[in-house]
Design an enzyme around this catalytic site. Structure first.
Site, PDB file in Angstrom:
ATOM      1  N   ASP A   1       0.799  -1.222   0.000  1.00 13.83           N
ATOM      2  CA  ASP A   1       0.000   0.000   0.000  1.00 13.83           C
ATOM      3  C   ASP A   1       0.836   1.280   0.000  1.00 13.83           C
ATOM      4  O   ASP A   1       0.370   2.335   0.430  1.00 13.83           O
ATOM      5  CB  ASP A   1      -0.958  -0.001   1.191  1.00 13.83           C
ATOM      6  CG  ASP A   1      -2.172  -0.883   0.937  1.00 13.83           C
ATOM      7  OD1 ASP A   1      -2.617  -0.942  -0.225  1.00 13.83           O
ATOM      8  OD2 ASP A   1      -2.662  -1.518   1.883  1.00 13.83           O
TER       9      ASP A   1
ATOM     10  N   ASP B   1      -6.950  -4.632  -4.372  1.00 15.20           N
ATOM     11  CA  ASP B   1      -6.651  -3.249  -3.982  1.00 15.20           C
ATOM     12  C   ASP B   1      -5.365  -2.735  -4.618  1.00 15.20           C
ATOM     13  O   ASP B   1      -5.212  -1.538  -4.868  1.00 15.20           O
ATOM     14  CB  ASP B   1      -6.507  -3.135  -2.454  1.00 15.20           C
ATOM     15  CG  ASP B   1      -7.567  -3.864  -1.666  1.00 15.20           C
ATOM     16  OD1 ASP B   1      -7.952  -4.978  -2.081  1.00 15.20           O
ATOM     17  OD2 ASP B   1      -7.975  -3.365  -0.608  1.00 15.20           O
TER      18      ASP B   1
END
Length: 378
Positions: A99, A160
């Site tokens: 991320d 994601d």
């Protein structure tokens, strides 16, 4: 989904004014914080609880979007403080995962683009290099999470990550090292092959054999169940493949994004309120407003990539989602911190339908796309 009929300019002018009126006192109340959620209208503070939390770039992104729209120096000063705090994460290998895009694109990359800040450039390059180091060449994917003491996740990838790839595209644009581009497109190709079903629905987690790269299985993840359709994952996929198209011009990515977008729009209820999972039980009314805001951003970008009636379809779908959020799911009380309400992190969490910072971020980003105030960070 039902398309709303409104005077778009008049509506946008009003929403722009409401965001500006709310964000200034909210920023002033939350100096030195990085919020994730709000309790009774008051933002929490991830600086004190988890400076490496994956959402910690979105507050900086909101501040930069507000600075770009208003030129108020308060927003810039606060955004740069977020960057300083995120250095704690850059220096903690346990806190670094896939991320990096969510944390350093809305902070350091934006700062460098707007100001040329060399410290920001260095941070973004370090984050991109760390993300590239998670690439598994056997399976041609980027490993998602660390193990956290809960078993091996060495072969796990999640949908994601499509939203994190622009950090690698940015790094490639900076120095033209083809490794960044290859890693990003390898992952996108793997995701297109193994995550996206023929109907346009998306799996959340796919597990590969980390030694051979062979597909092992998929996991239900944050959705209702294995084989279901977690809406925020759909939104990440919708926007993420659109971004990969924007950066590479590979028409397969745009076609994939459109298939996901069509599935998202067809399965959104007539209320335009997005459930946590498109395949959750019929008697379950749980919502996730973040999925609506993220999907709206992606739909608006798809609209820029197509022409004619198709362009109108995607644009109008985005406006319908945003108008519904504005009129039914936004808290415009200037004495309360969060904007977008009824957000859900995961279907099986004990807590549901609470404010989440990336709901606010993507709502503002989408409105800014429509008003012309956006700085494009992806």
């Amino acid at each position: 989904m039902v398309t709303v009929k409104i005077n778009e300019k008049e509506w946008l002018d009003g929403v722009y004014e409401k965001i500006c009126a709310k964000m200034l006192p909210t920023a002033e109340r939350n100096r030195h914080k990085i919020p994730y959620t709000a309790d009774n209208g008051v933002f929490d503070d991830q600086v004190k609880t988890n400076p490496c939390w994956w959402t910690n770039g979105f507050w900086g992104g909101i501040l930069w979007q507000m600075y770009h729209a208003t030129n108020n120096e308060l927003y810039r000063e606060m955004a740069e403080e977020v960057e300083d705090i995120l250095d704690l994460c850059l220096m903690d290998h346990k806190g670094m995962d896939h991320d990096s895009g969510f944390r350093w694109l809305p902070t350091s990359v934006v700062n460098y683009r707007l100001t040329g800040n060399e410290k920001s450039y260095n941070r973004a390059r370090l984050a991109a290099d760390n993300m590239a180091g998670r690439y598994n060449p056997a399976g041609q994917f980027i490993r998602a999470w660390n193990d956290w003491g809960e078993g091996q996740r060495t072969g796990w990838a999640i949908i994601d990550c499509m939203m994190n790839l622009p950090l690698l595209y940015w790094a490639y644009d900076q120095i033209k090292d083809p490794r960044y581009l290859r890693i990003a497109t390898d992952h996108a190709n793997t995701a297109m092959k193994y995550f996206i079903r023929p109907d346009g629905s998306a799996k959340h987690i796919v597990e590969f054999n980390p030694e051979t790269g062979e597909y092992v299985c998929s996991h239900g993840g944050q959705g209702y169940a294995h084989g279901s359709s977690w809406t925020r994952g759909q939104a990440w996929a919708l926007y993420g493949f659109t971004l990969s198209y924007i950066h590479t011009k590979n028409p397969e990515y745009l076609a994939c994004a459109k298939r996901i977008a069509n599935y998202f729009c067809v399965n959104t209820p007539d209320s335009n309120l997005v459930p946590v999972d498109f395949r959750q039980p019929a008697d379950c009314a749980l919502e996730d407003s973040t999925a609506a805001a993220i999907a709206a951003c992606g739909l608006l970008e798809i609209a820029k990539c197509v022409e004619g009636r198709e362009q109108n379809i995607y644009h109008d779908a985005a406006v319908s989602l945003l108008y519904t959020l504005d009129t039914t799911r936004c808290d415009w009380d200037v004495n309360r911190d969060s904007i977008v309400q009824k957000c859900t992190a995961a279907f099986h969490d004990e807590k549901h339908e609470f404010p989440i910072i990336y709901g606010d971020y993507y709502f503002i980003e989408a409105i800014w796309k429509l008003t012309g105030h956006e700085i494009f960070i992806w």
